[in-house]
Design a protein around this motif. Structure first.
Motif, PDB file in Angstrom:
ATOM      1  N   LEU A 115      38.889 -21.430  -9.674  1.00  0.00           N
ATOM      2  CA  LEU A 115      39.984 -20.915  -8.839  1.00  0.00           C
ATOM      3  C   LEU A 115      40.440 -19.547  -9.332  1.00  0.00           C
ATOM      4  O   LEU A 115      40.631 -18.621  -8.531  1.00  0.00           O
ATOM      5  CB  LEU A 115      41.157 -21.897  -8.848  1.00  0.00           C
ATOM      6  CG  LEU A 115      42.434 -21.403  -8.178  1.00  0.00           C
ATOM      7  CD1 LEU A 115      42.236 -21.357  -6.668  1.00  0.00           C
ATOM      8  CD2 LEU A 115      43.598 -22.269  -8.538  1.00  0.00           C
ATOM      9  N   ILE A 116      40.603 -19.402 -10.630  1.00  0.00           N
ATOM     10  CA  ILE A 116      41.055 -18.119 -11.178  1.00  0.00           C
ATOM     11  C   ILE A 116      40.025 -17.027 -10.914  1.00  0.00           C
ATOM     12  O   ILE A 116      40.377 -15.910 -10.513  1.00  0.00           O
ATOM     13  CB  ILE A 116      41.360 -18.260 -12.680  1.00  0.00           C
ATOM     14  CG1 ILE A 116      42.624 -19.095 -12.854  1.00  0.00           C
ATOM     15  CG2 ILE A 116      41.527 -16.903 -13.343  1.00  0.00           C
ATOM     16  CD1 ILE A 116      42.951 -19.438 -14.273  1.00  0.00           C
ATOM     17  N   LEU A 117      38.762 -17.341 -11.105  1.00  0.00           N
ATOM     18  CA  LEU A 117      37.727 -16.336 -10.834  1.00  0.00           C
ATOM     19  C   LEU A 117      37.676 -15.961  -9.360  1.00  0.00           C
ATOM     20  O   LEU A 117      37.506 -14.785  -9.015  1.00  0.00           O
ATOM     21  CB  LEU A 117      36.366 -16.849 -11.304  1.00  0.00           C
ATOM     22  CG  LEU A 117      36.180 -16.913 -12.818  1.00  0.00           C
ATOM     23  CD1 LEU A 117      34.852 -17.552 -13.160  1.00  0.00           C
ATOM     24  CD2 LEU A 117      36.292 -15.529 -13.425  1.00  0.00           C
ATOM     25  N   SER A 118      37.853 -16.944  -8.476  1.00  0.00           N
ATOM     26  CA  SER A 118      37.848 -16.616  -7.046  1.00  0.00           C
ATOM     27  C   SER A 118      39.067 -15.775  -6.671  1.00  0.00           C
ATOM     28  O   SER A 118      38.975 -14.881  -5.825  1.00  0.00           O
ATOM     29  CB  SER A 118      37.786 -17.885  -6.202  1.00  0.00           C
ATOM     30  OG  SER A 118      38.994 -18.599  -6.287  1.00  0.00           O
ATOM     31  N   GLU A 119      40.215 -16.036  -7.307  1.00  0.00           N
ATOM     32  CA  GLU A 119      41.404 -15.207  -7.061  1.00  0.00           C
ATOM     33  C   GLU A 119      41.173 -13.778  -7.543  1.00  0.00           C
ATOM     34  O   GLU A 119      41.571 -12.825  -6.881  1.00  0.00           O
ATOM     35  CB  GLU A 119      42.619 -15.803  -7.767  1.00  0.00           C
ATOM     36  CG  GLU A 119      43.180 -17.026  -7.102  1.00  0.00           C
ATOM     37  CD  GLU A 119      43.776 -16.711  -5.756  1.00  0.00           C
ATOM     38  OE1 GLU A 119      44.496 -15.700  -5.623  1.00  0.00           O
ATOM     39  OE2 GLU A 119      43.513 -17.480  -4.808  1.00  0.00           O
ATOM     40  N   TYR A 120      40.553 -13.641  -8.693  1.00  0.00           N
ATOM     41  CA  TYR A 120      40.251 -12.301  -9.196  1.00  0.00           C
ATOM     42  C   TYR A 120      39.318 -11.564  -8.242  1.00  0.00           C
ATOM     43  O   TYR A 120      39.515 -10.391  -7.960  1.00  0.00           O
ATOM     44  CB  TYR A 120      39.627 -12.379 -10.594  1.00  0.00           C
ATOM     45  CG  TYR A 120      40.616 -12.135 -11.696  1.00  0.00           C
ATOM     46  CD1 TYR A 120      40.761 -10.875 -12.258  1.00  0.00           C
ATOM     47  CD2 TYR A 120      41.410 -13.155 -12.181  1.00  0.00           C
ATOM     48  CE1 TYR A 120      41.664 -10.632 -13.269  1.00  0.00           C
ATOM     49  CE2 TYR A 120      42.321 -12.934 -13.185  1.00  0.00           C
ATOM     50  CZ  TYR A 120      42.444 -11.668 -13.736  1.00  0.00           C
ATOM     51  OH  TYR A 120      43.343 -11.439 -14.724  1.00  0.00           O
ATOM     52  N   ARG A 121      38.292 -12.270  -7.760  1.00  0.00           N
ATOM     53  CA  ARG A 121      37.345 -11.628  -6.847  1.00  0.00           C
ATOM     54  C   ARG A 121      38.007 -11.260  -5.521  1.00  0.00           C
ATOM     55  O   ARG A 121      37.736 -10.200  -4.953  1.00  0.00           O
ATOM     56  CB  ARG A 121      36.155 -12.541  -6.608  1.00  0.00           C
ATOM     57  CG  ARG A 121      35.244 -12.616  -7.814  1.00  0.00           C
ATOM     58  CD  ARG A 121      34.007 -13.452  -7.535  1.00  0.00           C
ATOM     59  NE  ARG A 121      33.280 -13.661  -8.764  1.00  0.00           N
ATOM     60  CZ  ARG A 121      33.115 -14.847  -9.346  1.00  0.00           C
ATOM     61  NH1 ARG A 121      33.607 -15.932  -8.796  1.00  0.00           N
ATOM     62  NH2 ARG A 121      32.454 -14.956 -10.473  1.00  0.00           N
ATOM     63  N   SER A 122      38.866 -12.134  -5.013  1.00  0.00           N
ATOM     64  CA  SER A 122      39.488 -11.849  -3.711  1.00  0.00           C
ATOM     65  C   SER A 122      40.558 -10.768  -3.809  1.00  0.00           C
ATOM     66  O   SER A 122      40.896 -10.154  -2.801  1.00  0.00           O
ATOM     67  CB  SER A 122      40.091 -13.124  -3.123  1.00  0.00           C
ATOM     68  OG  SER A 122      41.209 -13.541  -3.874  1.00  0.00           O
ATOM     69  N   ASN A 123      41.074 -10.508  -4.996  1.00  0.00           N
ATOM     70  CA  ASN A 123      42.115  -9.493  -5.154  1.00  0.00           C
ATOM     71  C   ASN A 123      41.598  -8.192  -5.741  1.00  0.00           C
ATOM     72  O   ASN A 123      42.387  -7.357  -6.173  1.00  0.00           O
ATOM     73  CB  ASN A 123      43.244 -10.028  -6.031  1.00  0.00           C
ATOM     74  CG  ASN A 123      44.123 -10.987  -5.277  1.00  0.00           C
ATOM     75  OD1 ASN A 123      44.605 -10.686  -4.200  1.00  0.00           O
ATOM     76  ND2 ASN A 123      44.308 -12.170  -5.827  1.00  0.00           N
ATOM     77  N   GLN A 124      40.295  -8.029  -5.772  1.00  0.00           N
ATOM     78  CA  GLN A 124      39.757  -6.754  -6.235  1.00  0.00           C
ATOM     79  C   GLN A 124      40.101  -5.670  -5.223  1.00  0.00           C
ATOM     80  O   GLN A 124      40.027  -5.883  -4.007  1.00  0.00           O
ATOM     81  CB  GLN A 124      38.235  -6.825  -6.378  1.00  0.00           C
ATOM     82  CG  GLN A 124      37.770  -7.588  -7.580  1.00  0.00           C
ATOM     83  CD  GLN A 124      36.250  -7.630  -7.643  1.00  0.00           C
ATOM     84  OE1 GLN A 124      35.571  -7.392  -6.662  1.00  0.00           O
ATOM     85  NE2 GLN A 124      35.739  -7.953  -8.819  1.00  0.00           N
ATOM     86  N   VAL A 125      40.467  -4.534  -5.734  1.00  0.00           N
ATOM     87  CA  VAL A 125      40.792  -3.419  -4.850  1.00  0.00           C
ATOM     88  C   VAL A 125      39.488  -2.739  -4.455  1.00  0.00           C
ATOM     89  O   VAL A 125      38.712  -2.304  -5.294  1.00  0.00           O
ATOM     90  CB  VAL A 125      41.730  -2.422  -5.548  1.00  0.00           C
ATOM     91  CG1 VAL A 125      42.005  -1.229  -4.657  1.00  0.00           C
ATOM     92  CG2 VAL A 125      43.021  -3.108  -5.926  1.00  0.00           C
ATOM     93  N   THR A 126      39.233  -2.685  -3.174  1.00  0.00           N
ATOM     94  CA  THR A 126      38.057  -1.990  -2.640  1.00  0.00           C
ATOM     95  C   THR A 126      38.543  -0.957  -1.636  1.00  0.00           C
ATOM     96  O   THR A 126      39.737  -0.829  -1.376  1.00  0.00           O
ATOM     97  CB  THR A 126      37.098  -2.978  -1.951  1.00  0.00           C
ATOM     98  OG1 THR A 126      37.760  -3.554  -0.830  1.00  0.00           O
ATOM     99  CG2 THR A 126      36.648  -4.069  -2.901  1.00  0.00           C
TER     100      THR A 126
END
Length: 108
Positions: free
Chosen positions: A34-45
């Motif tokens: 869950l934490i890794l998916s949150e990090y991936r979904s909140n990456q600034v692109t």
């Protein structure tokens, strides 16, 4: 804001989870996924931005502080939660010597 980068917070969270879990791979844990998916979904692109520039850092730092505090509390509780000392143990600890119980000898 907190002086920590997002990557260093993720590493700290991973380190704290390793303290808690001793068996199996860390990536097999649902919380870590869950934490890794949150990090991936909140990456600034270029196509997407976080709600606030430091929001994910704040959330990650909050989780980290909570998990670390729980671990430290558990360690302190385990270290200091012992049974009550007997009178003899307390006397030995501070250097006193308890009087011995009198023995009754009957002379025949």
């Amino acid at each position: 804001m907190f002086g920590k980068t997002s990557l260093s917070l993720l590493r700290s969270l991973t380190r704290e989870f390793r303290y808690v879990t001793s068996d199996g791979k860390l990536l097999d844990r649902p919380l870590m996924r869950l934490i890794l998916s949150e990090y991936r979904s909140n990456q600034v692109t270029q196509a997407q931005y976080c709600r606030g520039p430091d929001e994910m850092v704040w959330v990650a730092d909050t989780y980290l502080q909570y998990i670390r505090s729980q671990r430290i509390c558990r360690e302190l509780t385990d270290k200091h939660q012992r049974r009550e000392k007997t009178v003899q143990e307390t006397a030995d600890m501070i250097g006193f010597r308890l009087p011995s119980a009198p023995t009754n000898h009957k002379d025949n």
